[in-house]
Design an enzyme around this catalytic site. Structure first.
Site, mmCIF file in Angstrom:
data_model
loop_
_atom_site.group_PDB
_atom_site.id
_atom_site.type_symbol
_atom_site.label_atom_id
_atom_site.label_comp_id
_atom_site.label_asym_id
_atom_site.label_seq_id
_atom_site.Cartn_x
_atom_site.Cartn_y
_atom_site.Cartn_z
ATOM 1 N N LEU A 132 11.570 -7.361 -15.150
ATOM 2 C CA LEU A 132 10.370 -7.801 -14.446
ATOM 3 C C LEU A 132 10.825 -8.477 -13.159
ATOM 4 O O LEU A 132 11.845 -9.177 -13.146
ATOM 5 C CB LEU A 132 9.566 -8.809 -15.283
ATOM 6 C CG LEU A 132 8.870 -8.296 -16.545
ATOM 7 C CD1 LEU A 132 8.135 -9.446 -17.232
ATOM 8 C CD2 LEU A 132 7.898 -7.165 -16.223
ATOM 9 N N ASP A 133 10.081 -8.271 -12.070
ATOM 10 C CA ASP A 133 10.395 -8.969 -10.826
ATOM 11 C C ASP A 133 10.389 -10.470 -11.062
ATOM 12 O O ASP A 133 9.671 -10.974 -11.941
ATOM 13 C CB ASP A 133 9.354 -8.632 -9.749
ATOM 14 C CG ASP A 133 9.411 -7.173 -9.317
ATOM 15 O OD1 ASP A 133 10.467 -6.541 -9.504
ATOM 16 O OD2 ASP A 133 8.393 -6.678 -8.801
ATOM 17 N N ARG A 134 11.134 -11.185 -10.248
ATOM 18 C CA ARG A 134 11.231 -12.643 -10.387
ATOM 19 C C ARG A 134 9.861 -13.312 -10.448
ATOM 20 O O ARG A 134 9.627 -14.201 -11.273
ATOM 21 C CB ARG A 134 12.027 -13.214 -9.209
ATOM 22 C CG ARG A 134 12.177 -14.728 -9.248
ATOM 23 C CD ARG A 134 13.032 -15.233 -8.104
ATOM 24 N NE ARG A 134 13.497 -16.597 -8.386
ATOM 25 C CZ ARG A 134 14.589 -17.131 -7.886
ATOM 26 N NH1 ARG A 134 15.346 -16.426 -7.074
ATOM 27 N NH2 ARG A 134 14.946 -18.355 -8.186
ATOM 28 N N ARG A 233 2.871 -3.002 -7.234
ATOM 29 C CA ARG A 233 2.743 -3.704 -5.957
ATOM 30 C C ARG A 233 2.494 -2.719 -4.811
ATOM 31 O O ARG A 233 1.636 -2.943 -3.952
ATOM 32 C CB ARG A 233 3.993 -4.548 -5.711
ATOM 33 C CG ARG A 233 4.184 -5.637 -6.765
ATOM 34 C CD ARG A 233 5.567 -6.273 -6.709
ATOM 35 N NE ARG A 233 5.770 -6.996 -5.460
ATOM 36 C CZ ARG A 233 6.895 -7.659 -5.172
ATOM 37 N NH1 ARG A 233 7.904 -7.668 -6.049
ATOM 38 N NH2 ARG A 233 7.012 -8.295 -4.028
#
Length: 292
Positions: A132-134, A233
């Site tokens: 998962l992205d930060r 995104r």
């Protein structure tokens, strides 16, 4: 979600707990049995016991609890939802890195979970399965051995039964349901760009539906058909409604102090047992507060 089954044994001869368990769980390695004890999965007469040399007497009742052994344990920026001999499932907070970068090596989900499993046995390890992205929060899974990692990574699309995200986006999304399809590729500056031209990158398919909306924001439920880097995104930017706080992909302001993306549901087939597991987390309060 139901916990996995328990197994119960009656003690007939005097002895020590570890030896008793090794005899009863002969299909498991010594380290695996020790891990079960260390994680508090074994109880004697209803009381959890972790000491290997705990004395047993005839008539004692030994119970082994399989499944969610560390559920609820909190570390820095994450909470363990499920742990067994093969996998760990967590709820990651926004702002915590999944794995190390050149700038940050210590405070990551990977490093903390590695320390966690090695506190049980110095030889234990964890393995990255997906990321998962930060700044994305939510459900994430790690493998605890090479076999589980290999099985999950080699057949990820088949193993994953459901991946649901919640996206807080700018503006009112008029179409209540829709599907975004494009081909994504990464630039030299690490930005994913989207093209409608088939074959110009990796095909990415995102399904969405509107849960709530007002003039300023919309709350979407998003299902991934493919799992490309930054897919949601980029597709929200393509839709004309970038994710709140996502400056990289078109957001102009950040009213919630974080990225408006949350991995709400992860359902999958367990790589070893074949059992279907499903983990669902709540929608972050910061998302809901914008809708009164």
């Amino acid at each position: 979600m139901k916990k996995e089954k328990t197994r119960e044994f009656m003690v007939e001869e005097q002895g020590e707990l570890l030896g008793f368990l090794l005899d009863r769980l002969s299909n498991r390695s010594r380290n695996s049995v020790k891990g079960i004890m260390t994680r508090g999965q074994v109880s004697v007469n209803g009381q959890a016991v972790t000491k290997h040399n705990h004395p047993l007497r005839p008539g004692d009742r030994v119970t082994i609890h399989f499944g969610m052994v560390s559920a609820g344990k909190k570390l820095n920026g994450l909470q363990i939802l499920h742990e067994d001999d093969d996998i760990i499932v967590i709820n990651k907070e926004a702002g915590l890195l999944s794995i190390a970068t050149a700038k940050e090596r210590d405070l990551t989900a990977y490093k903390q979970l590695m320390d966690h499993v090695r506190s049980q046995n110095a030889r234990n390890r964890i393995f990255i399965v997906h990321r998962l992205d930060r700044d994305t929060s939510g459900v994430m899974m790690f493998a605890k051995n090479e076999k589980a990692k290999r099985l999950l990574q080699s057949a990820w699309q088949e193993a994953v039964l459901e991946r649901t995200y919640i996206a807080l986006v700018a503006g009112r999304v008029e179409q209540t349901k829709g599907t975004m399809t494009s081909w994504l590729k990464e630039t030299k500056t690490y930005i994913m760009v989207s093209s409608k031209r088939p074959g110009s990158g990796q095909k990415a398919v995102t399904h969405y539906s509107v849960l709530k909306s007002n003039r300023a924001f919309s709350l979407l439920e998003v299902h991934l058909e493919t799992g490309r880097k930054n897919q949601i995104r980029v597709h929200m930017q393509d839709l004309g409604h970038p994710i709140v706080g996502d400056k990289k992909y078109g957001s102009k302001k950040n009213v919630i102090g974080r990225l408006g993306l949350h991995a709400q549901v992860l359902a999958f087939k367990h790589p070893i047992t074949g059992k279907h597991l499903r983990f669902e987390t709540t929608i972050p309060d910061k998302f809901l507060q914008l809708f009164g």
